[in-house]
Write a protein that holds these residues in place. Structure first.
Motif, PDB file in Angstrom:
ATOM      1  N   ASN A 179      39.306  52.962  30.876  1.00  0.00           N
ATOM      2  CA  ASN A 179      39.189  51.484  30.426  1.00  0.00           C
ATOM      3  C   ASN A 179      39.742  51.179  29.057  1.00  0.00           C
ATOM      4  O   ASN A 179      40.335  52.136  28.451  1.00  0.00           O
ATOM      5  CB  ASN A 179      37.807  51.071  30.854  1.00  0.00           C
ATOM      6  CG  ASN A 179      36.792  51.775  30.048  1.00  0.00           C
ATOM      7  OD1 ASN A 179      37.047  52.410  28.864  1.00  0.00           O
ATOM      8  ND2 ASN A 179      35.609  51.791  30.327  1.00  0.00           N
ATOM      9  N   THR A 200      42.485  50.007  32.779  1.00  0.00           N
ATOM     10  CA  THR A 200      42.054  48.754  33.401  1.00  0.00           C
ATOM     11  C   THR A 200      41.388  47.882  32.068  1.00  0.00           C
ATOM     12  O   THR A 200      41.039  48.555  31.121  1.00  0.00           O
ATOM     13  CB  THR A 200      40.795  49.013  34.115  1.00  0.00           C
ATOM     14  OG1 THR A 200      39.616  49.755  33.404  1.00  0.00           O
ATOM     15  CG2 THR A 200      40.859  50.030  35.447  1.00  0.00           C
ATOM     16  N   LEU A 201      41.529  46.731  32.157  1.00  0.00           N
ATOM     17  CA  LEU A 201      41.125  45.855  31.172  1.00  0.00           C
ATOM     18  C   LEU A 201      40.411  44.826  31.415  1.00  0.00           C
ATOM     19  O   LEU A 201      40.402  43.679  31.008  1.00  0.00           O
ATOM     20  CB  LEU A 201      42.694  45.143  30.877  1.00  0.00           C
ATOM     21  CG  LEU A 201      43.965  45.812  30.550  1.00  0.00           C
ATOM     22  CD1 LEU A 201      45.171  45.401  30.524  1.00  0.00           C
ATOM     23  CD2 LEU A 201      43.756  46.627  29.430  1.00  0.00           C
ATOM     24  N   GLY A 202      39.130  45.117  32.360  1.00  0.00           N
ATOM     25  CA  GLY A 202      38.303  44.106  32.743  1.00  0.00           C
ATOM     26  C   GLY A 202      38.777  42.987  33.299  1.00  0.00           C
ATOM     27  O   GLY A 202      39.576  42.944  34.285  1.00  0.00           O
ATOM     28  N   SER A 206      44.740  45.141  35.125  1.00  0.00           N
ATOM     29  CA  SER A 206      45.214  46.580  35.055  1.00  0.00           C
ATOM     30  C   SER A 206      46.578  46.710  34.926  1.00  0.00           C
ATOM     31  O   SER A 206      47.611  45.829  35.283  1.00  0.00           O
ATOM     32  CB  SER A 206      44.563  47.310  36.113  1.00  0.00           C
ATOM     33  OG  SER A 206      45.139  46.645  37.381  1.00  0.00           O
ATOM     34  N   VAL A 220      43.456  40.032  37.395  1.00  0.00           N
ATOM     35  CA  VAL A 220      42.396  40.240  38.264  1.00  0.00           C
ATOM     36  C   VAL A 220      42.515  39.188  39.294  1.00  0.00           C
ATOM     37  O   VAL A 220      43.196  38.010  39.067  1.00  0.00           O
ATOM     38  CB  VAL A 220      41.060  40.022  37.824  1.00  0.00           C
ATOM     39  CG1 VAL A 220      40.715  41.299  36.680  1.00  0.00           C
ATOM     40  CG2 VAL A 220      40.964  38.806  36.799  1.00  0.00           C
ATOM     41  N   TYR A 221      41.644  39.400  40.605  1.00  0.00           N
ATOM     42  CA  TYR A 221      41.755  38.393  41.477  1.00  0.00           C
ATOM     43  C   TYR A 221      40.570  37.669  41.041  1.00  0.00           C
ATOM     44  O   TYR A 221      39.531  37.994  40.834  1.00  0.00           O
ATOM     45  CB  TYR A 221      41.593  39.224  42.873  1.00  0.00           C
ATOM     46  CG  TYR A 221      42.727  39.649  43.519  1.00  0.00           C
ATOM     47  CD1 TYR A 221      43.698  38.948  43.955  1.00  0.00           C
ATOM     48  CD2 TYR A 221      43.177  41.214  43.327  1.00  0.00           C
ATOM     49  CE1 TYR A 221      45.110  39.717  44.585  1.00  0.00           C
ATOM     50  CE2 TYR A 221      44.121  41.796  43.794  1.00  0.00           C
ATOM     51  CZ  TYR A 221      45.084  40.719  44.328  1.00  0.00           C
ATOM     52  OH  TYR A 221      46.259  41.340  44.933  1.00  0.00           O
ATOM     53  N   VAL A 223      37.396  36.005  41.814  1.00  0.00           N
ATOM     54  CA  VAL A 223      36.650  35.853  42.614  1.00  0.00           C
ATOM     55  C   VAL A 223      35.168  35.749  41.900  1.00  0.00           C
ATOM     56  O   VAL A 223      35.074  35.670  40.736  1.00  0.00           O
ATOM     57  CB  VAL A 223      36.382  37.485  43.189  1.00  0.00           C
ATOM     58  CG1 VAL A 223      37.457  37.847  44.099  1.00  0.00           C
ATOM     59  CG2 VAL A 223      36.001  38.403  41.998  1.00  0.00           C
ATOM     60  N   THR A 229      29.074  45.982  37.862  1.00  0.00           N
ATOM     61  CA  THR A 229      28.675  47.378  37.999  1.00  0.00           C
ATOM     62  C   THR A 229      29.397  48.187  39.100  1.00  0.00           C
ATOM     63  O   THR A 229      29.459  47.433  40.199  1.00  0.00           O
ATOM     64  CB  THR A 229      27.318  47.629  38.191  1.00  0.00           C
ATOM     65  OG1 THR A 229      26.614  46.783  37.279  1.00  0.00           O
ATOM     66  CG2 THR A 229      27.039  48.966  37.781  1.00  0.00           C
ATOM     67  N   ALA A 231      32.805  48.404  39.243  1.00  0.00           N
ATOM     68  CA  ALA A 231      34.214  48.130  39.476  1.00  0.00           C
ATOM     69  C   ALA A 231      35.182  49.042  39.153  1.00  0.00           C
ATOM     70  O   ALA A 231      35.992  49.456  39.797  1.00  0.00           O
ATOM     71  CB  ALA A 231      34.611  46.706  38.541  1.00  0.00           C
ATOM     72  N   GLY A 232      34.871  49.595  37.990  1.00  0.00           N
ATOM     73  CA  GLY A 232      35.871  50.748  37.414  1.00  0.00           C
ATOM     74  C   GLY A 232      35.720  51.969  38.510  1.00  0.00           C
ATOM     75  O   GLY A 232      36.787  52.522  38.837  1.00  0.00           O
ATOM     76  N   PHE A 235      37.841  50.985  41.466  1.00  0.00           N
ATOM     77  CA  PHE A 235      39.212  51.200  41.071  1.00  0.00           C
ATOM     78  C   PHE A 235      39.743  52.404  41.114  1.00  0.00           C
ATOM     79  O   PHE A 235      40.714  52.821  41.865  1.00  0.00           O
ATOM     80  CB  PHE A 235      39.210  50.707  39.719  1.00  0.00           C
ATOM     81  CG  PHE A 235      41.015  50.367  39.189  1.00  0.00           C
ATOM     82  CD1 PHE A 235      41.485  49.162  39.377  1.00  0.00           C
ATOM     83  CD2 PHE A 235      41.651  51.426  38.657  1.00  0.00           C
ATOM     84  CE1 PHE A 235      42.838  49.116  38.957  1.00  0.00           C
ATOM     85  CE2 PHE A 235      42.684  51.455  38.239  1.00  0.00           C
ATOM     86  CZ  PHE A 235      43.394  50.286  38.186  1.00  0.00           C
ATOM     87  N   SER A 257      43.162  46.717  42.704  1.00  0.00           N
ATOM     88  CA  SER A 257      42.571  45.603  42.060  1.00  0.00           C
ATOM     89  C   SER A 257      41.702  44.641  42.993  1.00  0.00           C
ATOM     90  O   SER A 257      40.825  44.306  42.804  1.00  0.00           O
ATOM     91  CB  SER A 257      43.868  44.816  41.538  1.00  0.00           C
ATOM     92  OG  SER A 257      44.769  45.459  40.674  1.00  0.00           O
ATOM     93  N   VAL A 264      32.904  43.410  42.458  1.00  0.00           N
ATOM     94  CA  VAL A 264      32.065  42.648  41.788  1.00  0.00           C
ATOM     95  C   VAL A 264      31.480  41.389  42.342  1.00  0.00           C
ATOM     96  O   VAL A 264      30.642  40.839  41.639  1.00  0.00           O
ATOM     97  CB  VAL A 264      33.076  42.296  40.345  1.00  0.00           C
ATOM     98  CG1 VAL A 264      34.001  43.247  39.745  1.00  0.00           C
ATOM     99  CG2 VAL A 264      33.912  40.955  40.611  1.00  0.00           C
TER     100      VAL A 264
HETATM  101  P1  ATP Z   1      32.571  49.313  34.780  1.00  0.00           P
HETATM  102  O1  ATP Z   1      32.358  50.908  33.962  1.00  0.00           O
HETATM  103  O2  ATP Z   1      31.800  48.034  34.388  1.00  0.00           O
HETATM  104  O3  ATP Z   1      32.417  49.667  36.224  1.00  0.00           O
HETATM  105  P2  ATP Z   1      35.192  49.749  33.722  1.00  0.00           P
HETATM  106  O4  ATP Z   1      34.925  49.390  32.173  1.00  0.00           O
HETATM  107  O5  ATP Z   1      35.344  51.253  33.889  1.00  0.00           O
HETATM  108  O6  ATP Z   1      34.010  49.250  34.573  1.00  0.00           O
HETATM  109  P3  ATP Z   1      36.787  47.471  34.087  1.00  0.00           P
HETATM  110  O7  ATP Z   1      38.326  47.381  33.208  1.00  0.00           O
HETATM  111  O8  ATP Z   1      35.801  46.582  33.639  1.00  0.00           O
HETATM  112  O9  ATP Z   1      36.338  48.968  34.148  1.00  0.00           O
HETATM  113  O10 ATP Z   1      36.873  47.023  35.416  1.00  0.00           O
HETATM  114  C1  ATP Z   1      37.873  47.818  36.296  1.00  0.00           C
HETATM  115  C2  ATP Z   1      38.729  46.634  37.341  1.00  0.00           C
HETATM  116  O11 ATP Z   1      37.838  46.119  38.039  1.00  0.00           O
HETATM  117  C3  ATP Z   1      39.733  45.824  36.467  1.00  0.00           C
HETATM  118  O12 ATP Z   1      40.898  46.391  36.015  1.00  0.00           O
HETATM  119  C4  ATP Z   1      39.780  44.642  37.649  1.00  0.00           C
HETATM  120  O13 ATP Z   1      40.912  44.764  38.404  1.00  0.00           O
HETATM  121  C5  ATP Z   1      38.529  44.779  38.305  1.00  0.00           C
HETATM  122  N1  ATP Z   1      37.825  43.814  37.472  1.00  0.00           N
HETATM  123  C6  ATP Z   1      36.760  43.784  36.508  1.00  0.00           C
HETATM  124  N2  ATP Z   1      35.961  42.683  36.345  1.00  0.00           N
HETATM  125  C7  ATP Z   1      36.527  41.800  37.314  1.00  0.00           C
HETATM  126  C8  ATP Z   1      36.393  40.402  37.385  1.00  0.00           C
HETATM  127  N3  ATP Z   1      35.463  39.588  36.636  1.00  0.00           N
HETATM  128  N4  ATP Z   1      36.933  39.687  38.549  1.00  0.00           N
HETATM  129  C9  ATP Z   1      37.722  40.550  39.406  1.00  0.00           C
HETATM  130  N5  ATP Z   1      38.003  41.738  38.874  1.00  0.00           N
HETATM  131  C10 ATP Z   1      37.256  42.440  38.181  1.00  0.00           C
END
Ligand code: ATP
Length: 284
Positions: A179, A200-202, A206, A220-221, A223, A229, A231-232, A235, A257, A264
């Motif tokens: 991330n 991944t960029l939240g 990504s 991101v899609y 939604v 929690t 999501a990562g 992915f 993605s 989420v």
């Molecule tokens: P976490 O530890 O909270 O599970 P992370 O920091 O490892 O997450 P993120 O970069 O926050 O990972 O999210 C992973 C992927 O989830 C993103 O690249 C995106 O595809 C998807 N995602 C995250 N937030 C959203 C959102 N609000 N709507 C849709 N897709 C999302």
């Protein structure tokens, strides 16, 4: 096509969550909280994600010989993850995460890794064969290194949580997943090998790189967001399944993605992990 065989080497935790109005300061007691417990740990979450997305998954981990172990493994067992290589540690407890969350969503998390910290190379050696091996950094690095040696096609490493790793480990990975925080921590070291790097960029989506060059990008899609929690972990599981199946890189990133977006839209980590049919319907 037959389901890819994936081995996940990683953590199994029981998450104990107390929801309260305000979090306690050091030395303070707050009352009136509500309590729930959920299976967790990045390893277990990613194993379950990969399983629900269509892989044949075997989980390599350590738990304690205690009642928490069954609670922590309940969903993996229910959904058909192979648990025959899970080691019951006589001397350590099942990993636990103590989580407090307040009315605004602010939280604190205390992890007692317990048996996860005892996983070692011998627990991993001899496992397989597998199309892909998927690891994170919540277990000792000796186990991760042993895991890197049993993958036949794809060694996927989610560098979470970020920590120093031995020189050479990053280069051995066919796929690194980070991330934004982890990407900053490892910097250029992510790009020294010739494998894939997924960042991944939240809410900004990504990006997938090969040999330092961007090969695919996904916004991101859109939604309805209920709880990010998991999501990562979704992915990571999804990308490993897609690449193990031989999906083309851009299609694999899109699949991951879509799966993460569905995660989420529901509460919790493991309960929110989507099934293959749901992701296919969503992306159709
Ligand atoms: P976490 O530890 O909270 O599970 P992370 O920091 O490892 O997450 P993120 O970069 O926050 O990972 O999210 C992973 C992927 O989830 C993103 O690249 C995106 O595809 C998807 N995602 C995250 N937030 C959203 C959102 N609000 N709507 C849709 N897709 C999302």
């Amino acid at each position: 096509m037959s389901a890819p065989r994936i081995i996940t080497v990683g953590s199994v935790n029981l998450d104990l969550v107390a929801a309260c109005e305000t979090l306690p300061r050091p030395g303070e007691t707050v009352t009136g909280a509500t309590f729930a417990q959920y299976p967790g740990g990045k390893g277990a979450n990613q194993a379950l994600a990969a399983r629900r997305l269509g892989a044949d998954v075997s989980m390599l981990a350590r738990v304690g010989k205690d009642p928490n172990a069954e609670l922590a493994l309940a969903l993996l067992r229910k959904d058909g993850v192979d648990l025959s290589r899970i080691v019951e540690d006589e001397a350590a407890q099942t990993g636990v995460a103590l989580i407090g969350v307040d009315a605004s969503g602010e939280n604190f998390i205390i992890v007692a890794s317990g048996a996860n910290a005892e996983l070692d190379a011998r627990d991993v050696e001899g496992a397989g064969p597998a199309d892909a091996v998927l690891c994170q950094l919540e277990v000792p690095i000796s186990a991760v290194i042993a895991a890197s040696q049993i993958a036949s096609k794809l060694f996927a490493l989610n560098l979470a949580p970020a920590m120093p790793v031995p020189a050479g480990l990053l280069e051995t990975a066919d796929l690194l997943i980070v991330n934004e925080v982890e990407a900053d921590f490892y910097g250029d070291a992510l790009f020294r090998g010739d494998g894939l790097v997924a960042k991944t960029l939240g809410r900004d989506g990504s990006v997938l790189y090969r040999a330092g060059k961007e090969v695919a990008h996904m916004p991101v899609y859109a939604v309805p967001v209920v709880d990010t929690t998991g999501a990562g972990d979704t992915f990571c599981g999804a990308l490993a399944v897609a690449l193990a199946e031989g999906m083309e890189e851009g299609a694999a990133l899109r699949f991951a993605s879509g799966a993460a977006a569905l995660a989420v839209t529901k509460e919790g980590a493991q309960p929110s992990l989507p099934w293959r049919s749901e992701v296919e319907a969503f992306l159709a």
